[in-house]
Enzyme design. Structure first.
Site, PDB file in Angstrom:
ATOM      1  N   LEU A 138       4.068   1.250   3.050  1.00 54.56           N
ATOM      2  CA  LEU A 138       3.747   0.474   4.248  1.00 54.56           C
ATOM      3  C   LEU A 138       4.968   0.478   5.156  1.00 54.56           C
ATOM      4  O   LEU A 138       6.092   0.702   4.701  1.00 54.56           O
ATOM      5  CB  LEU A 138       3.415  -0.974   3.872  1.00 54.56           C
ATOM      6  N   HIS A 139       4.738   0.218   6.422  1.00 54.18           N
ATOM      7  CA  HIS A 139       5.873   0.011   7.314  1.00 54.18           C
ATOM      8  C   HIS A 139       6.604  -1.236   6.824  1.00 54.18           C
ATOM      9  O   HIS A 139       5.981  -2.243   6.481  1.00 54.18           O
ATOM     10  CB  HIS A 139       5.411  -0.162   8.761  1.00 54.18           C
ATOM     11  N   ASN A 140       7.904  -1.174   6.773  1.00 49.78           N
ATOM     12  CA  ASN A 140       8.704  -2.258   6.215  1.00 49.78           C
ATOM     13  C   ASN A 140       8.870  -3.374   7.241  1.00 49.78           C
ATOM     14  O   ASN A 140       9.925  -3.548   7.838  1.00 49.78           O
ATOM     15  CB  ASN A 140      10.059  -1.720   5.749  1.00 49.78           C
TER      16      ASN A 140
END
Length: 117
Positions: free
Chosen positions: A10-12
């Site tokens: 996932l995008h952090n």
């Protein structure tokens, strides 16, 4: 029965991760039907930080190729995939455009809990 392990990142971003988890608390019946209708009998997704890990069990007739073809023809799944891609990013080593990547099993330990006595 077949079992698969898959990974995705996932995008952090804490807010995006929270939104992604909320989406998965309210999966539409059409998405669930597309999963079970393909022969998948169980699907669990775990998260650590921005890494996702999926354990998927399917019947012996399950095929990733057939699932992909069915998904491409399903308008509900197409919308779901576009929506979730906003939160997801390819894991290092993934092919261009590849989301969930099937992992190779490198170890297995099982025990027989039956008693002879």
């Amino acid at each position: 029965m077949k079992r698969y392990a898959l990974a995705l990142d996932l995008h952090n971003d804490a807010q995006l991760i929270a939104e992604y988890e909320e989406l998965h608390r309210n999966v539409a019946p059409e998405i669930e039907q597309s999963i079970t209708g393909s022969g998948i009998t169980r699907m669990d997704i775990y998260r650590f930080a921005d890494r996702l890990f999926m354990i998927m069990e399917a019947n012996d007739d399950f095929s990733f190729t057939d699932k992909a073809a069915a998904d491409a023809a399903n308008p509900h799944v197409k919308v779901w995939e576009q929506l979730t891609w906003r939160f997801q990013k390819a894991i290092p080593g993934a092919k261009p455009g590849e989301k969930w990547v099937v992992m190779d099993k490198i170890f297995e330990l099982s025990s027989d809990e039956r008693s002879d006595g």
